[in-house]
Design a protein around this motif. Structure first.
Motif, PDB file in Angstrom:
ATOM      1  N   THR A   1       0.818  -1.211   0.000  1.00 34.29           N
ATOM      2  CA  THR A   1       0.000   0.000   0.000  1.00 34.29           C
ATOM      3  C   THR A   1       0.853   1.263   0.000  1.00 34.29           C
ATOM      4  N   HIS A   2       1.945   1.253   0.767  1.00 35.92           N
ATOM      5  CA  HIS A   2       2.804   2.431   0.832  1.00 35.92           C
ATOM      6  C   HIS A   2       3.431   2.726  -0.528  1.00 35.92           C
ATOM      7  N   ALA A   3       3.762   1.676  -1.308  1.00 31.47           N
ATOM      8  CA  ALA A   3       4.323   1.879  -2.638  1.00 31.47           C
ATOM      9  C   ALA A   3       3.266   2.435  -3.589  1.00 31.47           C
ATOM     10  N   MET A   4       2.020   2.012  -3.406  1.00 33.69           N
ATOM     11  CA  MET A   4       0.942   2.512  -4.252  1.00 33.69           C
ATOM     12  C   MET A   4       0.710   3.996  -4.039  1.00 33.69           C
ATOM     13  N   GLU A   5       0.815   4.436  -2.788  1.00 35.07           N
ATOM     14  CA  GLU A   5       0.588   5.851  -2.489  1.00 35.07           C
ATOM     15  C   GLU A   5       1.664   6.721  -3.121  1.00 35.07           C
ATOM     16  N   ALA A   6       2.898   6.210  -3.196  1.00 37.07           N
ATOM     17  CA  ALA A   6       4.006   6.993  -3.742  1.00 37.07           C
ATOM     18  C   ALA A   6       4.112   6.886  -5.263  1.00 37.07           C
ATOM     19  N   SER A   7       3.317   6.028  -5.879  1.00 39.92           N
ATOM     20  CA  SER A   7       3.432   5.792  -7.310  1.00 39.92           C
ATOM     21  C   SER A   7       2.977   6.996  -8.120  1.00 39.92           C
ATOM     22  N   ILE A   8       3.679   7.276  -9.225  1.00 38.22           N
ATOM     23  CA  ILE A   8       3.255   8.345 -10.136  1.00 38.22           C
ATOM     24  C   ILE A   8       2.135   7.866 -11.052  1.00 38.22           C
ATOM     25  N   ASP A   9       1.912   6.546 -11.112  1.00 42.02           N
ATOM     26  CA  ASP A   9       0.801   5.991 -11.875  1.00 42.02           C
ATOM     27  C   ASP A   9      -0.455   5.994 -11.026  1.00 42.02           C
ATOM     28  N   GLY A  10      -1.594   6.138 -11.703  1.00 39.30           N
ATOM     29  CA  GLY A  10      -2.863   6.063 -10.997  1.00 39.30           C
ATOM     30  C   GLY A  10      -3.195   4.634 -10.626  1.00 39.30           C
ATOM     31  N   MET A  11      -3.539   4.399  -9.351  1.00 37.33           N
ATOM     32  CA  MET A  11      -3.861   3.054  -8.891  1.00 37.33           C
ATOM     33  C   MET A  11      -5.165   3.089  -8.116  1.00 37.33           C
ATOM     34  N   ALA A  12      -6.038   2.132  -8.440  1.00 38.17           N
ATOM     35  CA  ALA A  12      -7.344   2.083  -7.782  1.00 38.17           C
ATOM     36  C   ALA A  12      -7.785   0.642  -7.610  1.00 38.17           C
ATOM     37  N   ILE A  13      -8.508   0.372  -6.500  1.00 40.29           N
ATOM     38  CA  ILE A  13      -9.112  -0.937  -6.263  1.00 40.29           C
ATOM     39  C   ILE A  13     -10.614  -0.793  -6.460  1.00 40.29           C
ATOM     40  N   ILE A  14     -11.161  -1.695  -7.275  1.00 38.95           N
ATOM     41  CA  ILE A  14     -12.588  -1.655  -7.602  1.00 38.95           C
ATOM     42  C   ILE A  14     -13.209  -2.971  -7.148  1.00 38.95           C
ATOM     43  N   ASP A  15     -14.327  -2.888  -6.381  1.00 40.36           N
ATOM     44  CA  ASP A  15     -14.936  -4.108  -5.846  1.00 40.36           C
ATOM     45  C   ASP A  15     -15.802  -4.794  -6.890  1.00 40.36           C
ATOM     46  N   GLU A  16     -16.456  -5.873  -6.493  1.00 32.45           N
ATOM     47  CA  GLU A  16     -17.255  -6.679  -7.429  1.00 32.45           C
ATOM     48  C   GLU A  16     -18.430  -5.911  -8.011  1.00 32.45           C
ATOM     49  N   GLU A  17     -18.868  -4.846  -7.334  1.00 30.46           N
ATOM     50  CA  GLU A  17     -19.989  -4.040  -7.831  1.00 30.46           C
ATOM     51  C   GLU A  17     -19.526  -2.903  -8.737  1.00 30.46           C
ATOM     52  N   GLY A  18     -18.211  -2.801  -8.965  1.00 31.12           N
ATOM     53  CA  GLY A  18     -17.694  -1.725  -9.804  1.00 31.12           C
ATOM     54  C   GLY A  18     -17.499  -0.429  -9.060  1.00 31.12           C
ATOM     55  N   ILE A  19     -17.425  -0.473  -7.708  1.00 34.14           N
ATOM     56  CA  ILE A  19     -17.275   0.723  -6.876  1.00 34.14           C
ATOM     57  C   ILE A  19     -15.814   0.878  -6.459  1.00 34.14           C
ATOM     58  N   HIS A  20     -15.322   2.134  -6.495  1.00 31.07           N
ATOM     59  CA  HIS A  20     -13.954   2.400  -6.029  1.00 31.07           C
ATOM     60  C   HIS A  20     -13.893   2.235  -4.510  1.00 31.07           C
ATOM     61  N   SER A  21     -13.063   1.292  -4.053  1.00 34.53           N
ATOM     62  CA  SER A  21     -12.845   1.137  -2.615  1.00 34.53           C
ATOM     63  C   SER A  21     -11.513   1.744  -2.189  1.00 34.53           C
ATOM     64  N   TYR A  22     -10.617   1.962  -3.173  1.00 35.10           N
ATOM     65  CA  TYR A  22      -9.349   2.627  -2.880  1.00 35.10           C
ATOM     66  C   TYR A  22      -8.895   3.369  -4.136  1.00 35.10           C
ATOM     67  N   VAL A  23      -8.388   4.606  -3.932  1.00 30.00           N
ATOM     68  CA  VAL A  23      -7.857   5.422  -5.025  1.00 30.00           C
ATOM     69  C   VAL A  23      -6.649   6.181  -4.495  1.00 30.00           C
ATOM     70  N   ASN A  24      -5.498   6.097  -5.190  1.00 31.28           N
ATOM     71  CA  ASN A  24      -4.350   6.891  -4.740  1.00 31.28           C
ATOM     72  C   ASN A  24      -4.415   8.296  -5.330  1.00 31.28           C
ATOM     73  N   ALA A  25      -3.546   9.188  -4.854  1.00 29.20           N
ATOM     74  CA  ALA A  25      -3.603  10.592  -5.261  1.00 29.20           C
ATOM     75  C   ALA A  25      -3.352  10.757  -6.756  1.00 29.20           C
ATOM     76  N   SER A  26      -2.411   9.974  -7.290  1.00 29.05           N
ATOM     77  CA  SER A  26      -2.098  10.096  -8.715  1.00 29.05           C
ATOM     78  C   SER A  26      -3.281   9.727  -9.589  1.00 29.05           C
ATOM     79  N   HIS A  27      -4.036   8.725  -9.191  1.00 26.28           N
ATOM     80  CA  HIS A  27      -5.211   8.308  -9.962  1.00 26.28           C
ATOM     81  C   HIS A  27      -6.229   9.449 -10.025  1.00 26.28           C
ATOM     82  N   ALA A  28      -6.472  10.085  -8.873  1.00 27.95           N
ATOM     83  CA  ALA A  28      -7.415  11.199  -8.842  1.00 27.95           C
ATOM     84  C   ALA A  28      -6.925  12.347  -9.726  1.00 27.95           C
TER      85      ALA A  28
END
Length: 610
Positions: free
Chosen positions: A265-292
């Motif tokens: 998770t700490h590496a995802m937060e520092a990533s320059i790439d956008g990273m997001a976790i999407i649940d089975e319903e298609g809802i964002h459960s996690y989004v890092n700053a770069s993704h936004a």
């Protein structure tokens, strides 16, 4: 008529005279089969299985490269030696031959002795190979009935044998495994040290029982699987250890993707790439700053709890559901390009990677708008350049093929007649034919070589004396000078060291030769070398009719010959264009001026001093 004791050689060429020539060379020692196009050749190869194929490249239906690829891609014919016999001898032509898996090359016109030696050598290698394959296949049949993975390593950890189950676990073909180093190719870096210790322990012959060990392996698809290994040393009749025999079963335990994700998770937060976790319903459960930020949002909280399709236009959402989603569900991952929609409604190209989790997926996004713009410009330019180069190369290759084929046939039969003829008068005439055909072939080869000069971007240079080169050129042109009673005034003395390539002598030869051709008989041609500081300027002046000012620039273009030039003088119209290109590759200049001391022209070129 059949020849049961003679190896069978298939000769393939669309020119019947070429086939007849090779038949004459080989028929004494081999049964020679013939085919006159690619389709006919393939039918003979797959039905009769010849021992070797001599294959022409330039054929009207399917070319030699395509025929060779079909031979080498078939399990029944892949070990039949294929020799490409062609007039094309350039580097690109040989690379195409290597890509088509050809075993050897012969350049037209074919040398009789070289042909026989190549054929004999390849047939000997094929026979040895056939014996090895027969013995190996028999042993392989015993191993393939085993339900566990089995492989043998030599003492250098290279795989020498693997059974069918082992290939299934690795997801590879046998050709992709045999000869590869097990540790370097199929063991993760993190596990190689321990696996090497296990291998060394397995080489110990003091133990009777097999050794047990668990180690991960990497499949062809880059999947990691856990395998439990049982290993024992392989010992020859003299008691020497020759390797290790491994048997194993796939005991892969997959860890949950969410656990791996939490560890990173700490590496995802520092990533320059956008990273997001999407649940089975298609809802964002996690989004890092770069993704936004990539999608134009100030804070990830603006997206968490919202559906993923708000970030794409309806057309992209439809594409995802109809095409991408079925493939992703099947493979558990997907990577490609989509068009995203920012908060303000603008769109952008993105590179996106999707990886399946136990419940949902992880999305990694990168904005590639600038790259796509650059790629579009580059692709347009590359397409235009490729089309231009292909047309030019095609013309050059066809020219060489159509000219060299008949010349090569004439030379081949002339050589045979010279070896058979006893009449001195006929031998003299045949020698004249052979000499002129040889010169014709050399002229064609030289013309084709210069045709490639425009594609050359860089030459190798060394320090050479211009004075010596000019003197050599003058000696070579002495017969032309004497024929027209022209005096060559060489104002060249001392040494003129320059940083040049041997091709530069072609420039000086062209200048002096033209001065002789277009100058009047009993005149004087002057050669001078002038010091310009950092450069030498070579000037060749004649007493000819001169060149109009309007033509002084055009004369260095390809195929540009002046209407005023003497019609009896032969020329290709390429000489000065070639000279100009050679000088340009030297970083010099070239030009023509009126002869300052009277009637005629002065051609000049500059090169850098050493």
């Amino acid at each position: 008529m059949t020849y049961p004791d003679k190896p069978r050689v298939l000769v393939v060429d669309d020119e019947p005279m070429n086939v007849e020539l090779l038949q004459a060379y080989l028929s004494e020692d081999y049964e020679v089969l013939s085919a006159y196009n690619g389709h006919e050749a393939l039918e003979i190869i797959f039905n009769d299985l010849p021992d070797i194929v001599l294959l022409d490249v330039m054929m009207p239906d399917i070319n030699g490269y395509q025929v060779c690829e079909r031979i080498k891609n078939s399990e029944t014919t892949q070990f039949i030696p294929v020799v490409l016999v062609t007039a094309l001898s350039g580097r690109e032509d040989r690379l195409k031959g290597i890509e088509s898996k050809a075993d050897d090359f012969l350049t037209k016109p074919v040398d009789r002795l070289e042909l026989k030696m190549r054929v004999r050598s390849l047939l000997r290698i094929k026979k040895l190979h056939d014996n090895v394959i027969q013995e190996r296949d028999q042993a392989q049949n015993y191993l393939d009935v085993a339900a566990v993975m089995m492989l043998a390593l030599d003492c250098s950890q290279n795989i020498t044998l693997i059974n069918k189950r082992g290939l299934e676990i690795l997801g590879c073909e046998e050709s992709e495994v045999i000869g590869k180093n097990l540790l370097e190719q199929f063991i993760p870096v993190s596990a190689r040290s321990e696996m090497e210790i296990h291998f060394l322990n397995s080489l110990n012959t003091s133990g009777i029982d097999s050794i047990y060990y668990e180690c991960p392996i990497i499949t062809k698809n880059n999947d990691e699987r856990m395998v439990n290994w049982y290993s024992k040393p392989l010992i020859d009749e003299s008691g020497k250890v020759t390797g290790v025999l491994f048997s194993g079963q796939d005991i892969t335990i997959r860890k949950k993707a969410e656990e791996k994700l939490r560890e990173q998770t700490h590496a995802m937060e520092a990533s320059i790439d956008g990273m997001a976790i999407i649940d089975e319903e298609g809802i964002h459960s996690y989004v890092n700053a770069s993704h936004a930020h990539i999608f134009g949002y100030d804070n990830p909280r603006e997206l968490i709890g919202k559906k993923w399709d708000m970030l794409y236009n309806p057309s992209e959402v439809g594409l995802f559901k109809s095409t991408i989603l079925p493939d992703f569900r099947k493979k558990g991952k997907w990577q490609g390009e989509l068009i995203g929609r920012r908060k303000d409604g603008s769109t952008f190209y993105q590179e996106i990677s999707l990886t399946a989790l136990d419940k949902g997926l992880i999305s990694v996004v990168r904005d590639i708008s600038k790259r796509k713009e650059f790629e579009s410009q580059l692709n347009d330019y590359a397409a235009r350049l490729k089309t231009s180069n292909e047309l030019k190369d095609l013309f050059t290759d066809i020219l060489r093929h159509d000219l060299l084929n008949p010349a090569g046939v004439v030379k081949g039969f002339t050589d045979m007649l010279l070896n058979e003829e006893n009449d001195e008068n006929k031998i003299h005439k045949l020698q004249l034919i052979d000499s002129n055909v040889t010169r014709l072939i050399e002229m064609i080869e030289s013309a084709a070589k210069f045709a490639k000069l425009e594609d050359t971007e860089k030459l190798e240079f060394k320090s050479m004396d211009i004075g010596s080169i000019l003197k050599n050129v003058s000696e070579e042109l002495k017969p032309q000078l004497e024929a027209k009673d022209i005096t060559l005034d060489m104002k060249v003395s001392g040494h003129y060291p320059a940083v040049i390539n041997p091709l530069i002598d072609g420039v000086f030869t062209n200048f002096i030769s033209n001065a002789i051709k277009y100058g009047p008989s009993e005149s004087v041609v002057t050669v001078d070398v002038q010091d310009l500081g950092d450069e030498w300027k070579v000037v060749v002046s004649d007493k000819g009719e001169g060149i109009p000012d309007k033509d002084k620039v055009l004369i260095f273009n390809r195929f540009q010959r002046l209407a005023e030039k003497k019609k009896a003088v032969k020329g290709s119209g390429l000489g000065l264009a070639i000279a100009k290109r050679i000088v340009e590759l030297h970083g010099g200049s070239i030009g023509v001026e009126d002869n300052p001391v009277g009637k005629g022209s002065s051609f000049w070129a500059t090169v850098k001093k050493a």
